[in-house]
Design a protein around this motif. Structure first.
Motif, PDB file in Angstrom:
ATOM      1  N   GLY A   1      26.537  17.519  45.206  1.00 34.68           N
ATOM      2  CA  GLY A   1      26.585  16.876  46.514  1.00 34.68           C
ATOM      3  C   GLY A   1      26.179  17.819  47.630  1.00 34.68           C
ATOM      4  N   GLY A   2      25.886  19.078  47.270  1.00 32.25           N
ATOM      5  CA  GLY A   2      25.423  20.029  48.282  1.00 32.25           C
ATOM      6  C   GLY A   2      26.528  20.866  48.877  1.00 32.25           C
ATOM      7  N   TYR A   3      27.595  21.121  48.106  1.00 34.70           N
ATOM      8  CA  TYR A   3      28.736  21.872  48.622  1.00 34.70           C
ATOM      9  C   TYR A   3      28.766  23.279  48.017  1.00 34.70           C
ATOM     10  CZ  TYR A   3      29.748  17.037  49.805  1.00 34.70           C
ATOM     11  OH  TYR A   3      29.634  15.748  50.279  1.00 34.70           O
ATOM     12  N   LEU A   4      29.796  24.022  48.335  1.00 33.09           N
ATOM     13  CA  LEU A   4      29.874  25.414  47.881  1.00 33.09           C
ATOM     14  C   LEU A   4      30.061  25.507  46.367  1.00 33.09           C
ATOM     15  CD1 LEU A   4      32.032  27.517  50.370  1.00 33.09           C
ATOM     16  CD2 LEU A   4      29.561  27.261  50.287  1.00 33.09           C
ATOM     17  N   TYR A   5      29.486  26.577  45.787  1.00 32.87           N
ATOM     18  CA  TYR A   5      29.714  26.855  44.366  1.00 32.87           C
ATOM     19  C   TYR A   5      31.205  27.040  44.071  1.00 32.87           C
ATOM     20  CZ  TYR A   5      24.713  27.870  43.618  1.00 32.87           C
ATOM     21  OH  TYR A   5      23.352  27.793  43.516  1.00 32.87           O
ATOM     22  N   ALA A   6      31.954  27.490  45.081  1.00 34.25           N
ATOM     23  CA  ALA A   6      33.370  27.810  44.860  1.00 34.25           C
ATOM     24  C   ALA A   6      34.131  26.661  44.221  1.00 34.25           C
ATOM     25  CB  ALA A   6      34.023  28.203  46.184  1.00 34.25           C
ATOM     26  N   PHE A   7      33.777  25.424  44.575  1.00 38.96           N
ATOM     27  CA  PHE A   7      34.475  24.269  44.009  1.00 38.96           C
ATOM     28  C   PHE A   7      34.421  24.263  42.486  1.00 38.96           C
ATOM     29  CE2 PHE A   7      33.662  21.814  48.141  1.00 38.96           C
ATOM     30  CZ  PHE A   7      34.982  21.912  48.542  1.00 38.96           C
ATOM     31  N   ASP A   8      33.302  24.722  41.942  1.00 43.22           N
ATOM     32  CA  ASP A   8      33.130  24.634  40.486  1.00 43.22           C
ATOM     33  C   ASP A   8      33.893  25.715  39.733  1.00 43.22           C
ATOM     34  OD1 ASP A   8      31.633  22.394  40.714  1.00 43.22           O
ATOM     35  OD2 ASP A   8      29.701  23.315  40.287  1.00 43.22           O
ATOM     36  N   TYR A   9      34.513  26.649  40.441  1.00 39.70           N
ATOM     37  CA  TYR A   9      35.383  27.637  39.793  1.00 39.70           C
ATOM     38  C   TYR A   9      36.805  27.099  39.631  1.00 39.70           C
ATOM     39  CZ  TYR A   9      31.843  31.293  40.170  1.00 39.70           C
ATOM     40  OH  TYR A   9      30.704  32.043  40.027  1.00 39.70           O
ATOM     41  N   GLN A  10      37.094  25.955  40.273  1.00 38.64           N
ATOM     42  CA  GLN A  10      38.411  25.327  40.154  1.00 38.64           C
ATOM     43  C   GLN A  10      38.333  24.214  39.116  1.00 38.64           C
ATOM     44  OE1 GLN A  10      38.508  24.490  44.423  1.00 38.64           O
ATOM     45  NE2 GLN A  10      40.194  25.947  44.675  1.00 38.64           N
ATOM     46  N   TRP A  11      39.454  23.939  38.461  1.00 39.52           N
ATOM     47  CA  TRP A  11      39.430  22.969  37.369  1.00 39.52           C
ATOM     48  C   TRP A  11      40.735  22.173  37.325  1.00 39.52           C
ATOM     49  CZ3 TRP A  11      40.709  28.017  36.866  1.00 39.52           C
ATOM     50  CH2 TRP A  11      41.809  28.358  36.078  1.00 39.52           C
ATOM     51  N   ASP A  12      40.799  21.263  36.351  1.00 37.73           N
ATOM     52  CA  ASP A  12      41.958  20.376  36.185  1.00 37.73           C
ATOM     53  C   ASP A  12      42.286  19.691  37.511  1.00 37.73           C
ATOM     54  OD1 ASP A  12      43.938  19.047  34.863  1.00 37.73           O
ATOM     55  OD2 ASP A  12      45.365  20.705  34.873  1.00 37.73           O
ATOM     56  N   LYS A  13      41.269  19.096  38.102  1.00 36.60           N
ATOM     57  CA  LYS A  13      41.400  18.498  39.430  1.00 36.60           C
ATOM     58  C   LYS A  13      41.944  17.074  39.322  1.00 36.60           C
ATOM     59  CE  LYS A  13      37.352  21.200  40.671  1.00 36.60           C
ATOM     60  NZ  LYS A  13      35.914  21.171  41.008  1.00 36.60           N
ATOM     61  N   LYS A  14      42.956  16.820  40.096  1.00 34.63           N
ATOM     62  CA  LYS A  14      43.555  15.489  40.144  1.00 34.63           C
ATOM     63  C   LYS A  14      43.791  15.115  41.599  1.00 34.63           C
ATOM     64  CE  LYS A  14      45.951  16.224  35.734  1.00 34.63           C
ATOM     65  NZ  LYS A  14      47.281  16.297  35.074  1.00 34.63           N
ATOM     66  N   SER A  15      43.764  13.825  41.902  1.00 31.89           N
ATOM     67  CA  SER A  15      43.915  13.429  43.306  1.00 31.89           C
ATOM     68  C   SER A  15      44.518  12.035  43.420  1.00 31.89           C
ATOM     69  CB  SER A  15      42.563  13.471  44.023  1.00 31.89           C
ATOM     70  OG  SER A  15      41.754  12.376  43.638  1.00 31.89           O
ATOM     71  N   ILE A  16      44.935  11.730  44.647  1.00 26.83           N
ATOM     72  CA  ILE A  16      45.409  10.396  45.004  1.00 26.83           C
ATOM     73  C   ILE A  16      45.189  10.213  46.496  1.00 26.83           C
ATOM     74  CG2 ILE A  16      47.788  11.133  45.448  1.00 26.83           C
ATOM     75  CD1 ILE A  16      48.730   8.432  44.334  1.00 26.83           C
TER      76      ILE A  16
END
Length: 918
Positions: A688-703
């Motif tokens: 989507g054109g965002y920072l690479y940093a997001f892809d170093y985080q995992w097990d993402k959950k949201s509400i």
């Protein structure tokens, strides 16, 4: 261990002469510093002179520690020296040289080695493989190094990433600093052998050392400055052996080797001395030519330059008049593009008002330690105390406790780690005071030293290393028993602001039940792209801490994650907030604080706040963060965090609030404490054109939710010890999505950090809240409460309320406590008049606190009006005002003149600190 006897020698001439650099700092500015007179003409001269040899021999004979050191040196080198007698090529052939190609010109491709060409009449010294030292290849044992290794396939090295560490050929650019490490190890062995030769007059050691230094320096004499094929920044950094001139410390080893071996060379190979001197001068000139002058590099470069300079003869001996005096004067008084005089260096780096050095805490402490060491050694050598010419140094040492959290660990923003402050800088000034009979200075710093000395390993119990330097180290520090421990409150204040590194801290108390919040921007060296970053303390731990640098500065995970917004406790805009890390120039503005920075007394002690503004440059966004500590009891209290963020040009996509906390588990709950049903999500991602940093985080959950919610972290401690928690309550908002994430491990804790799990290997549990659209009228409003399993939470309920006047930028919180206390927290912008339930204010921050027994606290932060049904406080100018009722008595602290009306009785009060009023 027998106490070390001080050798009858004032200290290393080389190191101490470097201290002349610092006498440049005078009250009048950039004054010329006189050069030292009566320089030692003979050899050796760096650590000891020929006339002092007998004293050293006596020390070794009488003192067991000294005999042990000598034995250790022999154990390290004797096998190699004996082998050299029968096989003189064995050690020399393991030097990393261009043995076959005899290359003179080295080329690099940015931060990696490219190739070499040209041909000298003799083998030349190899250049290191990469600026980035991270490599799967290890440095082999000397016995495993191929002799005369110069192969187009590269280096034959063990691969640490494979089972059994098999040897294989590796391209030089992939080998990090292995070449340098091998050569350094061999040069150090030669240096030790030269010392043994000088001490014991055994020519076997001299021949061993001479074979190595001659091969190395003769090869270096034909080497030219490396050329960066990219013609980039690296061209301004390279030395003859390394990508960075600050890592040319092997020249120090060469200088020490040359110093101890000089008598032998004069007697047996005098014809080589002109070539050796010329090579050392060319090497030194390269270090002066390149580098970085505005940070710790300048200091480290100067140490190498002066050590090399001190083995040269006087200026008059050389045709170009570039000898000892020339190089000493250059460091003391000359400024060039990449090597500043130390006067300019200190003026640039230190804040004269508070003593803070303009780098992250870890590096700042290191510079202060090094400078005080040089002041001490200079005084020992020349009997001249230069501390009076450097008044900022006393401030620089005294401010070190300001870095401390209540548990004794330092703040760790930027490229820093959590740990205690070292005492060497303090002890250095005690030694200077003792030598100069300055009782006031000695008492002052002895008191400070005793506050931290109990946490340090005693010099008297430390076994000296088997190094030459151990013979010349200072004797153990002896404290005057008359001088007692100081009061820590003289050195740690409730608030502290360092504008030259964009850092503000507020704290209350020490130990487990202390509280502290630290905010930093990005100003100075070794800083991260972190916006308004927060570190948070709770119940004995820096729970909401910075995760450190994570890896080497050139590694992708450092550049793409650890140094970027999502690794920090901050707010990121549109998924793209970023700017230059390392040497950064993005500070926040301090808009308000209470109490005043470095105020030591006469203020209300149970509420602090800071209000800062930051311009996020990537998206040109306004960001405002108000953080407050509210202490409600001896062991209870909470933090308020109001973070507003919006783009100046509108068009906001979303704003992300990140908070990371220690613990093996994290729960995301509703306001009543029930688990929320978060679902797997890929929304926070590079796609989507965002920072690479997001892809170093995992097990993402949201509400997605518009209701209030909580996150709770647990540090699960062993049975019999209380568990530690951090509870985050956050006010709900429309268009809000909340996330649980796992981030790369927290790498800033070193050694015995007291945590019950492997924090450096476990994921750093992260909470994030995403506000779609601007987050100014719908800011991130949080209340943090640290607590333990034995005492539980002191807050029983938190709710929000709106301004009765309709302000959209207003934040109102109602905090209820088990004690029966109730707090009403107001936060607004632009000093708008806001009202709720007979309470009103135009302050940026206000607290209306009511105790069950009728006591109250009224706190007005940076406002002019605050009122309740019975009381009205008004001022003609904005400021901080505190009015407390306790046990029937009123107390007032007002930084501006105020008028107070209580039940229709009105009184005026001039500016005053916290005091009882009637």
């Amino acid at each position: 261990m027998v106490k070390k006897k001080k050798i009858n020698r004032k200290q290393s001439v080389s190191v101490s002469l470097f201290l002349l650099v610092f006498s440049a700092f005078s009250l009048s500015g950039f004054a010329q510093i006189p050069l030292p007179r009566n320089l030692e003409q003979g050899y050796p001269r760096l650590h000891i002179t020929q006339s002092e040899k007998k004293n050293l021999e006596k020390t070794i004979k009488k003192e067991q520690w000294a005999a042990n050191v000598l034995e250790g040196i022999h154990n390290r080198i004797d096998t190699y020296v004996e082998r050299h007698v029968t096989d003189p090529e064995w050690m020399v052939s393991r030097l990393q040289m261009y043995w076959k190609t005899k290359s003179t010109n080295v080329y690099v491709n940015g931060m990696n080695y490219s190739h070499a060409d040209g041909e000298a009449p003799v083998p030349t010294v190899r250049f290191v493989g990469s600026r980035d030292y991270t490599t799967p290849y290890g440095t082999p044992k000397l016995e495993d190094i191929l002799p005369y290794m110069d192969d187009p396939r590269g280096l034959y090295l063990p691969n640490k990433s494979k089972d059994g560490n098999p040897f294989e050929w590796a391209a030089i650019a992939k080998t990090g600093r292995v070449i340098y490490s091998i050569n350094e190890q061999i040069i150090e062995l030669a240096r030790d052998a030269a010392f043994i030769y000088w001490l014991e007059n055994d020519e076997r050691y001299a021949k061993f050392a001479n074979a190595i230094i001659h091969t190395y320096l003769e090869g270096m004499s034909y080497r030219s400055e490396p050329i960066d094929l990219l013609n980039g920044h690296i061209q301004t950094l390279v030395g003859f052996t390394n990508f960075q001139v600050i890592h040319e410390s092997v020249l120090i080893d060469v200088a020490e080797l040359y110093d101890f071996l000089h008598q032998y060379i004069e007697a047996n190979h005098a014809e080589n001395i002109p070539m050796y001197d010329k090579t050392i001068k060319r090497w030194t000139d390269q270090i002066i030519k390149n580098g970085v002058p505005q940070n710790n590099w300048n200091l480290h470069q100067a140490k190498v330059i002066l050590k090399a300079a001190m083995v040269l003869k006087d200026d008059a001996f050389y045709e170009d008049k570039k000898g000892r005096e020339y190089y000493i004067d250059y460091i003391l008084n000359k400024t060039s593009a990449r090597q500043w005089s130390l006067t300019k260096f200190m003026n640039f780096g230190y804040d004269p008002n508070n003593g803070v050095w303009a780098e992250c805490p870890g590096y700042s402490q290191g510079v202060t330690k090094d400078l005080t060491t040089f002041i001490k050694d200079f005084d020992n050598t020349f009997d001249h105390n230069i501390l009076p010419y450097m008044p900022v140094m006393e401030k620089a040492v005294k401010m070190l406790p300001q870095y401390l959290f209540p548990n004794g660990q330092t703040v760790a923003f930027g490229d820093s780690n959590y740990g205690g402050i070292g005492t060497e800088a303090i002890s250095n000034l005690i030694r200077v005071a003792q030598k100069n009979n300055n009782k006031t200075l000695e008492e002052d710093f002895t008191g400070l030293y005793r506050l931290f000395a109990e946490d340090q390993k005693s010099d008297k119990n430390r076994k000296p290393r088997a190094n030459i330097s151990s013979f010349f180290a200072s004797k153990p520090l002896e404290l005057n028993p008359k001088y007692t421990k100081s009061d820590i409150d003289d050195y740690m204040t409730q608030t502290f602001y360092a504008p030259n590194v964009s850092w503000h801290v507020q704290r209350m108390g020490t130990g487990k039940n202390g509280m502290m919040a630290s905010l930093n921007g990005s100003l100075g060296n070794h800083m991260h792209a972190n916006g308004i970053n927060m570190e948070l303390y709770g119940k004995g731990f820096v729970q909401g801490g910075d995760p450190g640098k994570g890896a080497g500065y050139l590694q992708p995970i450092y550049l793409e994650f650890y140094s970027q917004f999502p690794a920090h406790n901050t707010v990121m805009v549109d998924g793209v907030s970023s700017y230059t890390e390392m040497f950064s120039n993005h500070a926040f503005d301090l808009m308000g604080e209470y109490p005043k920075s470095e105020q030591k007394k006469d203020y209300y002690q149970n509420i602090t706040y800071s209000d800062v503004y930051f311009l996020e440059p990537e998206t040109r966004s306004d960001q405002s963060r108000l953080v407050s500590i509210v202490k409600t009891g001896e062991i209870t209290g909470y933090y308020v965090d109001v973070f507003r963020s919006k783009k100046q040009r509108e068009g906001d996509k979303f704003h992300d609030y990140f908070y990371h906390n220690l613990g093996q588990s994290m729960e995301v709950l509703d306001a009543s404490g029930n688990p929320l049903d978060l679902k797997p999500s890929e929304e926070m991602a590079f796609a989507g054109g965002y920072l690479y940093a997001f892809d170093y985080q995992w097990d993402k959950k949201s509400i997605k939710t518009n209701k209030d919610y909580q996150a709770q972290w647990k540090i699960d401690r062993p049975e019999g010890e209380e568990d530690v928690f951090m509870n985050l309550w956050m006010m709900g908002a429309e268009n809000r999505e909340i996330f649980s994430l796992k981030s790369p491990p927290h790498k800033a804790f070193k050694g015995n950090h007291g945590l019950p799990y492997a924090v450096d290997k476990a994921p750093y549990l992260t909470f994030a809240a995403r506000q779609f659209g601007a987050a100014w009228e719908q800011p991130f409003v949080s209340v943090y409460e640290p607590f333990t399993s034995t005492k539980g939470k002191s807050i029983v309920n938190i709710s929000s309320f709106k301004d009765e006047n309709g302000s959209k930028e207003f934040v109102g919180l109602h905090v209820k406590h088990k004690s029966g206390r109730e707090d009403f927290v107001f936060s607004t912008t632009n000093n708008q008049k806001v009202k709720y339930n007979n309470m009103a204010t135009n302050a940026i921050y206000a607290v209306f606190g009511k105790e069950k027994n009728g006591d109250f606290i009224l706190f007005m932060g940076n406002g002019t009006e605050l009122e309740t049904k019975e009381i009205k406080v008004s001022a003609s100018e904005k400021g901080n005002v505190v009015l407390e009722k306790k046990n029937g008595e009123l107390f007032l602290d007002n930084e501006v003149p105020v008028t107070i009306r209580i039940n229709n009785e009105e009184k005026k009060f001039n500016i005053g600190t916290f005091r009882s009023i009637k």
